[in-house]
Design a protein around this motif. Structure first.
Motif, mmCIF file in Angstrom:
data_model
loop_
_atom_site.group_PDB
_atom_site.id
_atom_site.type_symbol
_atom_site.label_atom_id
_atom_site.label_comp_id
_atom_site.label_asym_id
_atom_site.label_seq_id
_atom_site.Cartn_x
_atom_site.Cartn_y
_atom_site.Cartn_z
ATOM 1 N N ASN A 32 0.833 -1.193 0.000
ATOM 2 C CA ASN A 32 0.000 0.000 0.000
ATOM 3 C C ASN A 32 0.874 1.252 0.000
ATOM 4 N N MET A 33 0.686 2.127 -0.980
ATOM 5 C CA MET A 33 1.365 3.422 -0.945
ATOM 6 C C MET A 33 0.635 4.304 0.062
ATOM 7 N N MET A 34 1.337 4.687 1.142
ATOM 8 C CA MET A 34 0.680 5.411 2.225
ATOM 9 C C MET A 34 1.649 6.413 2.861
ATOM 10 N N GLY A 35 1.078 7.372 3.569
ATOM 11 C CA GLY A 35 1.879 8.315 4.334
ATOM 12 C C GLY A 35 2.463 9.449 3.513
ATOM 13 N N PHE A 36 1.835 9.811 2.392
ATOM 14 C CA PHE A 36 2.369 10.872 1.541
ATOM 15 C C PHE A 36 2.480 12.198 2.311
ATOM 16 N N THR A 37 3.663 12.804 2.221
ATOM 17 C CA THR A 37 3.913 14.102 2.842
ATOM 18 C C THR A 37 4.836 14.893 1.936
ATOM 19 N N GLN A 38 4.626 16.207 1.879
ATOM 20 C CA GLN A 38 5.557 17.053 1.132
ATOM 21 C C GLN A 38 6.670 17.490 2.063
ATOM 22 N N ILE A 90 5.253 7.925 7.667
ATOM 23 C CA ILE A 90 6.686 8.181 7.678
ATOM 24 C C ILE A 90 6.862 9.663 7.968
ATOM 25 N N GLU A 91 7.865 10.007 8.763
ATOM 26 C CA GLU A 91 8.097 11.412 9.111
ATOM 27 C C GLU A 91 9.570 11.747 8.989
#
Length: 608
Positions: A226-232, A272-273
């Motif tokens: 699963n592609m997850m946790g998108f952040t710029q 993810i951070e």
């Protein structure tokens, strides 16, 4: 001899022709639309609504780009790519094209040759971008992507925003869930879903999407998930994770990194951070954990790791060694119809009994259960507090938000007090009102004077998502966090009528010295069951606009499970001071999708 001479003559003619079409003669091998180079569509194969106008051998600098909106109210996308950005792409990056449309793009720049005097040029390009292509869900899908419908027109300060939408395909696809871990057993590999990732402007028009099949390979166990946790990121690029990998790409699709998880860990999902220390925190699981009964299992959504830029593990938090993996209080009242990614209408409103939950013969894997090797925790976010080098985690299946130090010691637990054993009770926060007066809650602090009221009061969060530290609101000994309170198990029970459930965005102020917590802001309760998201979603505060971004990503799913409606995610920008909705968009025609998260995107930052 005559034949040989003829062959040689033909060879010379062919050779000359080859040079003439771009060989040693130096003739151009492409037709330039403007005054520099050719237009290359989708230069990195993963972002089809992007392009590069090649520099054509010129030195290019001081560039501005305007991708014009469609007539009658379309939104322009304007940005000024830095000179470094021009060097990186070998030309002018073009982002935000409309699909299946001849886009008008105005560019201004200075060009020169070999340090000669530069020439200022402004010109318009016509660039056709092809239709959107993604894999279908195999269901009664009504469009390539869900339709975005604006219900509250954007306030001026949000008008030029873009939003990345991250959905997962709930329907079982032939290229999903084709492999599970079996030695050791367990893990969350069965939740391998295709994802849809795209950006919309505040008109609801699609201006970018990710072509997943160039990154995800369903035939490779280490390239699916699963592609997850998108952040710029602060540099404008996007980072996220997927199964056994985590990655970072810029908005044109250029790969910055795409790394496999360290070997001791598996099954990234949710979050993810990128920390202020230039490290990455990832929510993963253990690839091999010895249990007290001497068996070996893979754990499920209950480990946090910190890695450096080279992928080296700096630290780990094994939550089954820090928290109580046998606390079943909240697990016993979870609605089994919606256990995060597992949505099953046939189990709507059902709960598990204690005997099944704690059966030693229960299967291992991503199942509701206790003990390492089962989904007892389901951590869905991790947020770094650089003031004291700690992490704040959202533990959905415990309906708890927990702060843990570098020493692996708990600092506090925000959640209902019921079910915590004696060793954890000293970490439980005491609710107070705005004057610091103690709030007394019933039934071991599961039912507070606000959990059913229309306005005001206090309540804990229930099966929550995204517990984020808010630096600009925090100070010494006091920390503010924003949370999306999904609302399942509210009051530690399932209500008599499912339609009484609600979700909300909520902020808490925690005095870490006195161990007291005050609820300082909430939104969503007043919208009732229509706004209820049983799973997923996000709440985040943005200091630049003094606003709260909320994506109720599965709004309507509760109605769908009761056969009285359909899922229609709701995206909001809300003024923090007044709680006025400054922009709202809904998504229709979901097909087999389930909303996960959304995130505001700053285009200008991406090309600095």
């Amino acid at each position: 001899m005559k034949n040989l001479i003829s062959i040689m003559a033909a060879s010379v003619i062919f050779s000359q022709a080859a040079f003439a079409i771009g060989g040693a003669s130096g003739t151009k091998s492409y037709a330039a639309q403007g005054k520099i180079g050719a237009v290359i569509m989708n230069p990195y194969k993963v972002a089809p609504l992007s392009a590069v106008i090649l520099n054509g051998g010129y030195d290019i600098k001081n560039v501005s780009v305007s991708v014009k909106g469609k007539p009658n109210g379309g939104i322009d996308i304007n940005y000024n790519p830095s000179n470094n950005s021009i060097l990186t792409y070998g030309g002018i990056p073009i982002f935000g094209l409309y699909a299946d449309y001849v886009n008008k793009v105005v560019v201004s720049y200075e060009r020169s040759i070999a340090n000669s005097k530069s020439e200022k040029i402004s010109e318009e390009y016509e660039i056709y971008a092809p239709p959107i292509y993604t894999e279908g869900t195999g269901t009664n899908q009504l469009g390539v992507l869900p339709k975005a419908v604006v219900s509250v027109k954007a306030d001026e300060k949000f008008k030029n925003n873009l939003y990345l939408i991250n959905h997962l395909i709930r329907a079982p696809l032939a290229n999903s869930a084709q492999a599970v871990w079996n030695n050791p057993v367990g893990g969350a590999m069965e939740w391998d879903l295709q994802s849809y990732n795209w950006m919309v402007d505040t008109n609801g028009d699609v201006r970018w999407y990710l072509k997943n099949d160039e990154i995800r390979n369903p035939d490779d166990i280490y390239k699916k998930g699963n592609m997850m946790g998108f952040t710029q990121d602060k540099d404008g690029a996007l980072f996220w994770g997927m199964g056994q990998r985590y990655m970072k790409y810029d908005l044109l699709g250029r790969e910055i990194f795409n790394k496999r998880l360290p070997s001791a860990y598996i099954d990234f999902s949710h979050h993810i951070e990128h920390t202020s220390k230039d490290t990455y925190l990832l929510r993963v699981a253990s690839a091999n954990q010895k249990r007290k009964d001497n068996s070996n299992v893979r754990s499920v959504r209950d480990v946090i790791i910190e890695v450096d830029n080279n992928g080296k593990v700096i630290d780990e938090w094994k939550l089954y060694d820090i928290l109580d993996p046998y606390r079943d209080t909240n697990l016993l009242v979870l609605d089994q119809g919606a256990v995060c990614l597992n949505v099953d209408k046939d189990k709507a409103g059902q709960t598990v009994n204690k005997e099944d939950l704690e059966d030693k013969n229960s299967p291992f894997g991503d199942v509701t259960g206790v003990g390492v090797g089962r989904n007892w925790a389901h951590v869905n976010s991790v947020s770094y507090d650089d003031k004291d080098d700690s992490i704040i985690i959202s533990v959905r299946h415990q309906s708890a938000i927990v702060k843990i130090g570098r020493d692996k010691k708990i600092k506090w637990i925000l959640g209902a007090h019921k079910g915590w054993s004696k060793e954890f009770q000293k970490y439980l926060l005491q609710p107070v009102d705005s004057k610091g007066k103690k709030i007394v809650c019933e039934d071991e602090y599961t039912k507070c004077p606000g959990y059913e009221n229309d306005e005001g009061g206090f309540d804990f969060t229930w099966t929550q998502h995204t517990a984020y530290y808010v630096p600009s609101m925090s100070k010494k000994n006091e920390i503010v966090i924003s949370v999306f309170d999904n609302g399942d198990t509210r009051g530690m029970h399932q209500p008599a009528f499912a339609t009484s459930k609600y979700s909300r965005a909520v902020f808490y102020k925690i005095n870490e010295k006195t161990m007291k917590v005050e609820q300082i802001w909430e939104y969503g309760k007043e919208r009732g069951f229509d706004y209820y998201s049983p799973v997923t979603s996000i709440t985040e505060y943005f200091d630049k606009t003094k606003s709260v971004f909320v994506y109720s990503a599965t709004a309507g799913l509760g109605k769908y499970m009761l056969n009285i409606g359909k899922t229609e995610p709701i995206l909001d920008e809300i003024d923090y001071k007044t709680k006025k909705v400054l922009f709202e968009m809904k998504f229709e025609n979901m097909g087999g999708q389930i909303g996960y998260r959304a995130y505001p995107i700053d285009v200008k930052k991406a090309f600095e």
